[in-house]
Design a protein around this motif. Sequence first.
Motif, PDB file in Angstrom:
ATOM      1  N   GLY A 204       0.780  -1.224   0.000  1.00 60.30           N
ATOM      2  CA  GLY A 204       0.000   0.000   0.000  1.00 60.30           C
ATOM      3  C   GLY A 204       0.816   1.279   0.000  1.00 60.30           C
ATOM      4  O   GLY A 204       0.269   2.353  -0.001  1.00 60.30           O
ATOM      5  N   HIS A 205       2.121   1.179  -0.018  1.00 56.44           N
ATOM      6  CA  HIS A 205       2.956   2.364   0.059  1.00 56.44           C
ATOM      7  C   HIS A 205       3.397   2.810  -1.325  1.00 56.44           C
ATOM      8  O   HIS A 205       3.395   2.058  -2.278  1.00 56.44           O
ATOM      9  N   ALA A 206       3.768   4.043  -1.414  1.00 57.81           N
ATOM     10  CA  ALA A 206       4.294   4.584  -2.650  1.00 57.81           C
ATOM     11  C   ALA A 206       5.775   4.234  -2.764  1.00 57.81           C
ATOM     12  O   ALA A 206       6.457   4.010  -1.779  1.00 57.81           O
ATOM     13  N   GLN A 207       6.246   4.183  -3.981  1.00 54.10           N
ATOM     14  CA  GLN A 207       7.661   3.920  -4.220  1.00 54.10           C
ATOM     15  C   GLN A 207       8.389   5.251  -4.315  1.00 54.10           C
ATOM     16  O   GLN A 207       7.935   6.156  -4.998  1.00 54.10           O
ATOM     17  N   ARG A 208       9.501   5.347  -3.624  1.00 56.10           N
ATOM     18  CA  ARG A 208      10.306   6.569  -3.674  1.00 56.10           C
ATOM     19  C   ARG A 208      11.675   6.229  -4.222  1.00 56.10           C
ATOM     20  O   ARG A 208      12.255   5.207  -3.892  1.00 56.10           O
ATOM     21  N   ARG A 209      12.167   7.131  -5.052  1.00 51.25           N
ATOM     22  CA  ARG A 209      13.497   6.944  -5.616  1.00 51.25           C
ATOM     23  C   ARG A 209      14.243   8.266  -5.510  1.00 51.25           C
ATOM     24  O   ARG A 209      13.742   9.306  -5.923  1.00 51.25           O
ATOM     25  N   GLN A 210      15.430   8.204  -4.952  1.00 51.01           N
ATOM     26  CA  GLN A 210      16.248   9.401  -4.791  1.00 51.01           C
ATOM     27  C   GLN A 210      16.930   9.712  -6.112  1.00 51.01           C
ATOM     28  O   GLN A 210      17.612   8.876  -6.686  1.00 51.01           O
ATOM     29  N   VAL A 211      16.722  10.930  -6.617  1.00 53.28           N
ATOM     30  CA  VAL A 211      17.274  11.337  -7.905  1.00 53.28           C
ATOM     31  C   VAL A 211      18.640  11.980  -7.723  1.00 53.28           C
ATOM     32  O   VAL A 211      19.594  11.628  -8.409  1.00 53.28           O
TER      33      VAL A 211
END
Length: 75
Positions: A24-31
């Motif tokens: 249920g969580h969003a995916q985060r990616r560090q740019v």
Amino acid sequence: MGLFHQLCRNAGLMIHHIIRPVGGHAQRRQVSRQVEEKKVSDTITLRRTTIEEIEIKNQPLPPEPPEESSAGPPK
């Protein structure tokens, strides 16, 4: 770990997974990550950290169309 502690832990994990499911969580990616430092004196250093992230939220599945039966119209 005793039997009672295992039972309490598993009950807590079950409640945790019900409240916050794994998918249920969003995916985060560090740019990018930038760190700027400036030494003001021998004892003071100013530091600014800028972190840019991309967040992709999970979208709910679209509703499925109702199934059509081949029995004909309802009577």
